[in-house]
Write a protein that holds these residues in place. Structure first.
Motif, PDB file in Angstrom:
ATOM      1  N   SER A   1     -49.747  -6.690 -20.567  1.00  0.00           N
ATOM      2  CA  SER A   1     -50.533  -7.027 -21.747  1.00  0.00           C
ATOM      3  C   SER A   1     -50.662  -8.537 -21.914  1.00  0.00           C
ATOM      4  O   SER A   1     -51.730  -9.047 -22.293  1.00  0.00           O
ATOM      5  CB  SER A   1     -49.900  -6.406 -22.996  1.00  0.00           C
ATOM      6  N   TYR A  12     -53.229  -9.675 -19.293  1.00  0.00           N
ATOM      7  CA  TYR A  12     -54.599  -9.384 -19.711  1.00  0.00           C
ATOM      8  C   TYR A  12     -55.069 -10.398 -20.744  1.00  0.00           C
ATOM      9  O   TYR A  12     -56.209 -10.872 -20.701  1.00  0.00           O
ATOM     10  CB  TYR A  12     -54.696  -7.985 -20.331  1.00  0.00           C
ATOM     11  N   ASP A  37     -58.138 -12.923 -20.125  1.00  0.00           N
ATOM     12  CA  ASP A  37     -59.303 -12.815 -21.005  1.00  0.00           C
ATOM     13  C   ASP A  37     -59.572 -14.128 -21.727  1.00  0.00           C
ATOM     14  O   ASP A  37     -60.720 -14.517 -21.927  1.00  0.00           O
ATOM     15  CB  ASP A  37     -59.089 -11.689 -22.021  1.00  0.00           C
ATOM     16  N   TYR A  49     -58.910  -8.521 -24.867  1.00  0.00           N
ATOM     17  CA  TYR A  49     -57.465  -8.301 -24.890  1.00  0.00           C
ATOM     18  C   TYR A  49     -56.763  -9.521 -25.481  1.00  0.00           C
ATOM     19  O   TYR A  49     -57.100 -10.666 -25.173  1.00  0.00           O
ATOM     20  CB  TYR A  49     -56.947  -8.030 -23.475  1.00  0.00           C
ATOM     21  N   TYR A  79     -57.615  -4.906 -13.200  1.00  0.00           N
ATOM     22  CA  TYR A  79     -58.127  -5.913 -14.131  1.00  0.00           C
ATOM     23  C   TYR A  79     -59.333  -6.629 -13.525  1.00  0.00           C
ATOM     24  O   TYR A  79     -60.322  -6.885 -14.212  1.00  0.00           O
ATOM     25  CB  TYR A  79     -57.057  -6.948 -14.509  1.00  0.00           C
TER      26      TYR A  79
END
Length: 230
Positions: A20, A23, A27, A38, A172
């Motif tokens: 997480s 990401y 992002d 994200y 991703y």
């Protein structure tokens, strides 16, 4: 796929947290205008961190990392399991949170996760999973899922959490190249997944138009590899 299937595929809490963060960093690098899908807040609340996804079209998820473990909430606004059902009850789907451990009870009343409805407030959720640190796997409620012809993903768990279930840089990269319409360096993406130091050179390899200095506040919020930014 349903939450029950997702629970078997998700990696452990520590891996979900690290993914997480990756990401959110990627992002942020690819959308320096601030409109990232994200995000991650390492300072969400006392003893809690928050990973989130918002696609800007009404779909979202939240993962709260607490001292007890982690709680996942996903909301697919087109799911037949949405609280906004045709019967006007404005209630979570039966079984979704009834067996939630008391350690996570406060999450179902968290204002950031609830919507105002004519009857008061309701948890915006079609997917809920949780895992205590002592648990050997993720868990979810005992749910009777709606049956419709061609409905393979009734709660939205399949598409919403696909990248976390896959847990690879390639997943991703496929999302980002489609969403941002760019070509990405696979090695650079892997370095962020490994939480390597985020250098000016690595930033340029991911997005030549991004500047490390302008991202430092975001990176501090994400809590990406403390002390590794240089």
């Amino acid at each position: 796929m349903t939450a029950a299937d997702l629970a078997k595929r998700l990696p452990g809490i520590a891996t979900v947290r690290a993914l997480s963060q990756s990401y959110a960093v990627l992002d942020a690098l690819l959308s320096p205008d601030g409109y990232a899908t994200y995000s991650f807040d390492a300072h969400w609340a006392s003893g809690e961190e928050l990973a989130s996804m918002n696609d800007g079209a009404g779909d979202e998820y939240s993962i709260v990392f607490t001292r007890a473990g982690a709680f996942i909430r996903g909301f697919d606004h087109e799911s037949p399991m949405s609280p906004y059902r045709d019967d006007g009850t404005y209630a979570t789907w039966p079984g979704l949170v009834e067996s939630l451990p008391r350690e996570f009870a406060s999450q179902i009343d968290e204002p950031a996760f609830c919507h105002d409805v004519p009857t008061g407030k309701v948890l915006a959720a079609t997917v809920c999973l949780w895992r205590l640190h002592d648990d050997s796997a993720w868990r979810c409620g005992d749910i009777a899922y709606p049956r419709r012809s061609g409905l393979d993903d009734p709660d939205g768990s399949g598409w919403m959490f696909a990248m976390l279930a896959d847990a690879t840089p390639e997943a991703y990269r496929a999302y980002a190249e489609d969403y941002f319409e760019v070509s990405l360096d696979p090695a650079a993406i892997r370095e962020v997944f490994q939480h390597r130091p985020l250098t000016a050179d690595l930033v340029r390899r991911i997005n030549p138009e991004a500047e490390l200095a302008s991202l430092e506040e975001t990176l501090e919020t994400v809590g990406y590899s403390p002390g590794s930014i240089r």
